[in-house]
Motif scaffolding. Structure first.
Motif: not given
Ligand code: GLU
Length: 445
Positions: A349-350, A352-353, A356-357, A420, A423-424
């Motif tokens: 998850l981190c 990808r975060l 992507e961001t 963040l 993005w979620l």
């Protein structure tokens, strides 16, 4: 590729520490032109207080090796500081100075023959240090419902299984990564268990001065004979890169201090001389430093609470912080959404975060939590602390820090948190997010 056959088995597979790695990665990405929200490394945003910098300047030409245990003046200042702050009865002879408390923790584990008990979530380096040395580690998972804190019953249960085993129990409060802290009653109960089994408590109080109300209490008050207090300049004095840490030992653990000093003398010899002279000024304190701390705490408290509210509104379960500069949200309510996006662990998850961001955070896994728990640590430090402090200086000392002030002076942290959250609930995932969180999408982006 298989590891070189001459690599020590204890360090095979060991990567850079998660905090160091995320920092270096963020810097590389910035260098490559990426816009980043640096919420990975926990580095104080504030400058070193002016009188301490002045003292460093005045001592820049000090070039001699200092005593391995540390400059006598500094060890006295540290002992006085603990007497003033925590009522500890200690003298210069009970203090060991080192190049960062991290190094002193490593020496401790090397010299003390015992199991390391780590309540999780816990700072990233305690367990790897034990692994490098070849010590046994017991991770004790702490319940979110108990504020991610070690319960005295859990410690009792662990100790009772093998009551004679020598142990070091690590307590870190205010906590990295949760921002929570122990009450005096909780510490008293833990102290009772620790005394019953004769365990050594490594009380990592590096964030003690960043208790938002300035009301940090040390477990040394309840268990002076078995508590080793770890501190340093890195967090409250904004001087992480200066590398200065201190250990204050219980009276009857002089043998441990001496053993660590012996190993220090064979490895790093002594801690940087100019930094030690400057540190004397920091530990002596005074009005200017008190004022600096007062304002730093006001900013961190307001920022922590505002970001926690934002995360809660986006469906996260997050503790209201009591000190330090971290939040440790749990996005378990989004689990189905993550899986639908092909994400199956918090580290993924981190990653990808970040990709992507550009928001850099550390996953709960780095802090000893299971991968499927969906926790992460946000370090709320990416702002110009010197500017923020200067702006607060012009306002009444008891005026609450407003959202307007935070928007003006801590914007990168607020924007990182917003990015963040957006993005979620990113396009394609929004409807699932609504189901998970039960909120309209306009409210969360
Ligand atoms: N303690 C800080 C953190 O957790 C950074 C320094 C370090 O880990 O050595 O991010």
């Amino acid at each position: 590729m298989s590891p070189p056959e001459h690599l020590n088995l204890n360090v095979r597979g060991l990567g850079l520490s998660a905090t160091v790695a995320i920092n270096e990665r963020s810097l590389d990405l910035i260098q490559a032109g990426r816009t980043m929200a640096r919420m990975g490394l926990g580095q104080s945003p504030f400058p070193v207080p002016a009188p301490v910098v002045e003292e460093l300047r005045a001592n820049a030409s000090r070039k001699e090796y200092l005593p391995v245990r540390g400059l006598l003046e500094l060890r006295s200042a540290v002992a006085d500081y603990h007497r003033r702050r925590a009522g500890m009865v200690s003298s210069a002879d009970d203090v060991l100075v080192g190049p960062g408390s991290k190094e002193l923790m490593f020496l401790l584990q090397l010299c003390y023959y015992g199991e390391l008990v780590i309540p999780t979530p816990a700072w990233v380096s305690y367990a790897p240090q034990a692994q490098v040395i070849g010590r046994r580690v017991s991770l004790v998972p702490c319940a979110k419902s108990n504020g991610w804190k070690l319960a005295d019953d859990d410690l009792e249960r662990l100790c009772r299984r093998d009551p004679k085993r020598p142990r070091i129990v690590v307590l870190n409060y205010p906590s990295n990564p949760t921002g929570g802290t122990y009450t005096a009653e909780e510490l008293a109960r833990l102290a009772e268990v620790a005394r019953r089994y004769g365990v050594l408590v490594l009380s990592d109080e590096i964030y003690g001065e960043l208790h938002f109300r300035g009301e940090h209490v040390s477990i040394a008050r309840f268990y002076p004979e078995g508590t080793l207090v770890s501190g340093g300049l890195s967090k409250w004095c904004g001087a992480g890169g200066w590398r200065l840490g201190t250990f204050t030992f219980p009276r009857d653990k002089r043998w441990l201090l001496e053993a660590m000093a012996a190993v220090a003398s064979e490895t790093y010899t002594s801690t940087s001389a100019p930094i030690q002279y400057a540190a004397v000024r920091a530990f002596r304190g005074g009005m200017q430093i008190e004022r600096y701390l007062w304002n730093a705490r006001r900013i961190l408290a307001a920022l922590g609470s505002t970001c926690a509210d934002m995360l809660r509104a986006a469906g996260a379960d997050v503790l209201e912080p009591a000190g330090a500069f971290y939040l440790f949200p749990d996005f378990g309510s989004h689990a189905a959404l993550f899986r639908r996006r092909g994400i199956h662990r918090s580290s993924q998850l981190c990653e990808r975060l970040l990709e992507e961001t550009g928001v850099a955070v550390l996953s709960g896994e780095d802090f000893g939590r299971p991968g499927d728990e969906w926790t992460m640590r946000l370090a709320l430090v990416d702002f110009d602390g010197a500017r923020a402090l200067a702006a607060l200086e012009t306002r009444p000392a008891d005026e609450p820090v407003s959202i307007n002030y935070l928007e003006a002076h801590c914007l990168p942290v607020l924007e990182g948190t917003r990015r963040l959250i957006a993005w979620l609930h990113a396009p394609g995932a929004t409807s699932a997010a609504q189901q998970e969180v039960g909120e309209p999408s306009e409210g969360v982006a």
